[in-house]
Design a protein around this motif. Structure first.
Motif, PDB file in Angstrom:
ATOM      1  N   UNK A 161      49.625  67.563  68.759  1.00 38.53           N
ATOM      2  CA  UNK A 161      48.817  68.707  68.065  1.00 38.53           C
ATOM      3  C   UNK A 161      49.799  69.631  67.507  1.00 38.53           C
ATOM      4  N   UNK A 162      49.329  69.993  66.060  1.00 38.82           N
ATOM      5  CA  UNK A 162      50.165  70.745  65.363  1.00 38.82           C
ATOM      6  C   UNK A 162      49.373  71.655  64.270  1.00 38.82           C
ATOM      7  N   UNK A 163      48.123  71.607  64.457  1.00 36.31           N
ATOM      8  CA  UNK A 163      47.247  72.643  63.868  1.00 36.31           C
ATOM      9  C   UNK A 163      47.292  74.018  64.188  1.00 36.31           C
ATOM     10  N   UNK A 164      46.745  74.741  63.120  1.00 36.34           N
ATOM     11  CA  UNK A 164      46.671  76.213  63.365  1.00 36.34           C
ATOM     12  C   UNK A 164      48.023  76.963  63.458  1.00 36.34           C
ATOM     13  N   UNK A 165      48.868  76.557  62.573  1.00 34.57           N
ATOM     14  CA  UNK A 165      50.408  77.169  62.264  1.00 34.57           C
ATOM     15  C   UNK A 165      50.279  77.488  60.967  1.00 34.57           C
ATOM     16  N   UNK A 166      50.981  78.520  60.498  1.00 34.06           N
ATOM     17  CA  UNK A 166      51.332  78.987  59.022  1.00 34.06           C
ATOM     18  C   UNK A 166      52.071  78.239  58.503  1.00 34.06           C
ATOM     19  N   UNK A 167      51.884  76.904  58.046  1.00 33.54           N
ATOM     20  CA  UNK A 167      52.976  75.795  57.146  1.00 33.54           C
ATOM     21  C   UNK A 167      53.300  76.475  56.108  1.00 33.54           C
ATOM     22  N   UNK A 168      54.315  76.432  55.608  1.00 34.05           N
ATOM     23  CA  UNK A 168      54.820  77.212  54.086  1.00 34.05           C
ATOM     24  C   UNK A 168      55.186  75.576  53.527  1.00 34.05           C
ATOM     25  N   UNK A 169      54.166  75.323  52.592  1.00 35.72           N
ATOM     26  CA  UNK A 169      54.491  74.003  51.865  1.00 35.72           C
ATOM     27  C   UNK A 169      55.513  74.401  50.582  1.00 35.72           C
ATOM     28  N   UNK A 170      56.790  74.515  50.810  1.00 32.84           N
ATOM     29  CA  UNK A 170      57.869  74.932  49.802  1.00 32.84           C
ATOM     30  C   UNK A 170      58.938  73.977  50.101  1.00 32.84           C
ATOM     31  N   UNK A 171      60.102  74.142  49.360  1.00 27.28           N
ATOM     32  CA  UNK A 171      61.114  73.161  49.529  1.00 27.28           C
ATOM     33  C   UNK A 171      61.752  72.865  50.827  1.00 27.28           C
ATOM     34  N   UNK A 172      61.489  73.840  51.946  1.00 25.12           N
ATOM     35  CA  UNK A 172      61.903  73.663  53.349  1.00 25.12           C
ATOM     36  C   UNK A 172      60.857  72.519  53.793  1.00 25.12           C
ATOM     37  N   UNK A 173      59.694  72.089  53.407  1.00 25.26           N
ATOM     38  CA  UNK A 173      59.225  71.194  54.012  1.00 25.26           C
ATOM     39  C   UNK A 173      59.241  69.600  53.214  1.00 25.26           C
ATOM     40  N   UNK A 174      60.200  69.713  52.045  1.00 23.04           N
ATOM     41  CA  UNK A 174      60.568  68.552  51.412  1.00 23.04           C
ATOM     42  C   UNK A 174      60.852  67.381  52.132  1.00 23.04           C
ATOM     43  N   UNK A 175      61.920  67.759  52.924  1.00 17.18           N
ATOM     44  CA  UNK A 175      62.348  66.535  53.560  1.00 17.18           C
ATOM     45  C   UNK A 175      61.399  65.838  54.699  1.00 17.18           C
ATOM     46  N   UNK A 176      60.343  66.804  55.424  1.00 15.36           N
ATOM     47  CA  UNK A 176      59.349  66.108  56.101  1.00 15.36           C
ATOM     48  C   UNK A 176      58.517  65.455  55.197  1.00 15.36           C
ATOM     49  N   UNK A 177      58.182  66.178  54.105  1.00 18.94           N
ATOM     50  CA  UNK A 177      56.982  65.212  53.397  1.00 18.94           C
ATOM     51  C   UNK A 177      57.536  63.952  52.896  1.00 18.94           C
ATOM     52  N   UNK A 178      58.702  63.761  52.765  1.00 21.05           N
ATOM     53  CA  UNK A 178      59.204  62.462  52.215  1.00 21.05           C
ATOM     54  C   UNK A 178      59.027  61.388  53.512  1.00 21.05           C
ATOM     55  N   UNK A 179      58.999  61.992  54.729  1.00 25.99           N
ATOM     56  CA  UNK A 179      58.894  61.038  55.951  1.00 25.99           C
ATOM     57  C   UNK A 179      57.551  60.604  56.142  1.00 25.99           C
ATOM     58  N   UNK A 180      56.575  61.478  55.566  1.00 25.34           N
ATOM     59  CA  UNK A 180      55.276  60.954  55.721  1.00 25.34           C
ATOM     60  C   UNK A 180      54.651  59.476  55.266  1.00 25.34           C
ATOM     61  N   UNK A 181      53.882  58.916  56.234  1.00 23.05           N
ATOM     62  CA  UNK A 181      53.553  57.616  55.551  1.00 23.05           C
ATOM     63  C   UNK A 181      51.912  57.568  55.424  1.00 23.05           C
ATOM     64  N   UNK A 182      51.161  58.588  56.112  1.00 22.01           N
ATOM     65  CA  UNK A 182      49.736  58.460  56.081  1.00 22.01           C
ATOM     66  C   UNK A 182      49.110  57.518  57.098  1.00 22.01           C
TER      67      UNK A 182
END
Length: 443
Positions: free
Chosen positions: A210-231
């Motif tokens: 469970x990760x919801x209700x966090x103030x996620x900042x969608x900037x360059x700091x989330x780029x590595x994690x984004x690349x790991x996402x598969x859907x």
């Protein structure tokens, strides 16, 4: 024959009601007290008792101890040492701000531990040392901004970890390392802004995240994690990351609505992880993150974020400023020296400067040239006098006996008592009147 007294019907009803009330009061006072005393069985219910400390008069054989919803603020290091058979300990809903180190040491059988709804702001790294059989750990609704990287080390049997409803802002690298049996992880309702790519394999291996209700900042700091996402349908936590910033991405799903090119930073930062490295490329007022051509993967879990702090920036700025001042100071000193040399140029001696003076008492010759200088006086000790000889106005005459077209300074005359040199060197000397003088030879 006894006398029976009749009791009115309404009075008998009131009497029965009073008896029932007294019985309820007795049961209320004696029941819970017995449940939290030396008379309790394997389970002692000491909840909502207004306790300020852990009771020490309970049976040492108890296996469950419920201390929730009391007013406990501090716990001694040895408060649970007498209850080594505990399998279930509930300390939720108290007022504890910290816990002493090794407080649970010796509770090898403990399987369920509840620390929720307290005021915990920090925890020692070895707080759970020795709890090798712990399966359920509930730590929600506390005031912990961060956790030690090795706080869960040794909890190999942990299956449920609840960290929701707090103020966690980051997860240190390797914090979930070794939790191979973890099946449920709750991190919702915190202050998390970024996740490293290193934590993605850990989250993917857990059945429920469970990760919801966090103030996620969608900037360059989330780029590595984004690349790991598969859907993938199995990774439901990917759907729970909703951007809280920056403003143009607020409310969008990181998985579905945000591309890797959208993950930019408004200021220059550096973000690095164990699995891959990313470099910041600044363009105008925005900064984007681009992966290098190669990356190195290391074993471990967690996340690492390295950001240039204000202190580092100020130090670099001051270093540049100091270097500029030193360079400017050197240039200024050189300019001042150049101006001073220009105003007062050094006098260069004439290599052929010869001064000859004659007086009634004698004559003197002073010459100054490169690498040599001298001053000679010819006084009354001379036995001969110079006689004037007129020469043609030629600028240069060879010196007799030398065959050179230059004027040589005369040798010094012999001192009193010295032997005169019969082969004295000839020299052509001149005074300010333009006359030329030929020295006579010494007798």
């Amino acid at each position: 024959m006894g006398v029976r007294t009749a009791i009115p019907g309404n009075m008998s009803k009131k009497l029965r009601g009073m008896l029932v009330l007294i019985l309820l009061i007795i049961l209320k006072e004696t029941g819970p007290t017995a449940a939290c005393s030396s008379r309790c069985s394997s389970r002692c219910d000491c909840s909502s008792r207004g306790l300020t400390s852990v009771p020490q008069d309970l049976p040492t054989t108890i296996t469950e101890l419920d201390l929730r919803s009391n007013s406990i603020t501090t716990i001694g290091r040895n408060d649970f040492s007498r209850y080594r058979g505990l399998t279930n300990l509930d300390l939720g809903g108290n007022q504890m701000a910290s816990l002493p180190t090794n407080i649970f040491l010796g509770l090898d059988n403990l399987q369920y531990l509840f620390l929720y709804n307290n005021r915990l702001t920090t925890l020692p790294s070895d707080i759970f040392e020795g709890l090798t059989n712990l399966y359920y750990l509930h730590m929600s609704s506390n005031r912990l901004p961060s956790l030690p990287p090795d706080i869960f080390q040794g909890l190999g049997k942990l299956g449920v970890l609840v960290l929701s409803g707090g103020v966690l802002t980051s997860l240190p690298a390797g914090i979930f390392a070794g939790l191979d049996n973890l099946r449920h992880l709750s991190l919702h309702g915190n202050q998390l802004t970024h996740l490293s790519a290193d934590i993605f394999p850990v989250l993917a291996s857990i059945s429920s995240v469970s990760l919801n209700n966090n103030p996620w900042q969608c900037d360059c700091g989330m780029a590595p994690f984004k690349q790991m996402m598969t859907g993938s349908f199995e990774h439901s936590f990917e759907q729970e990351i909703i951007c809280a910033g920056p403003g143009n991405l607020q409310g969008l799903s990181l998985l579905q609505d945000v591309s890797l090119e959208d993950l930019i930073c408004e200021q220059t930062t550096i973000h690095s992880t164990f699995s891959s490295s990313y470099f910041i490329v600044q363009s105008n007022s925005s900064t984007s993150m681009a992966p290098p051509s190669t990356s190195t993967t290391h074993n471990g879990a967690g996340s690492t974020s390295s950001l240039f702090s204000l202190t580092v920036f100020l130090s670099a700025f001051l270093g540049v400023a100091a270097g500029a001042l030193i360079v400017c100071g050197g240039l200024l000193a050189f300019w001042c020296h150049y101006r001073r040399m220009k105003r007062n140029p050094p006098s260069m001696p004439d290599s052929n400067n010869v001064v000859f003076s004659i007086s009634n008492n004698g004559a003197s010759v002073t010459f100054n040239g490169q690498g040599q200088a001298g001053h000679y006086e010819f006084g009354t000790e001379l036995s001969e006098e110079y006689e004037a000889v007129d020469y043609p106005p030629s600028t240069s005459q060879p010196v007799a006996g030398h065959g050179q077209n230059r004027i040589e300074p005369p040798n010094p005359p012999p001192r009193s008592g010295d032997r005169a040199d019969p082969q004295a060197t000839d020299a052509i000397l001149s005074d300010d009147t333009g006359h030329h003088y030929q020295p006579l030879r010494w007798a």
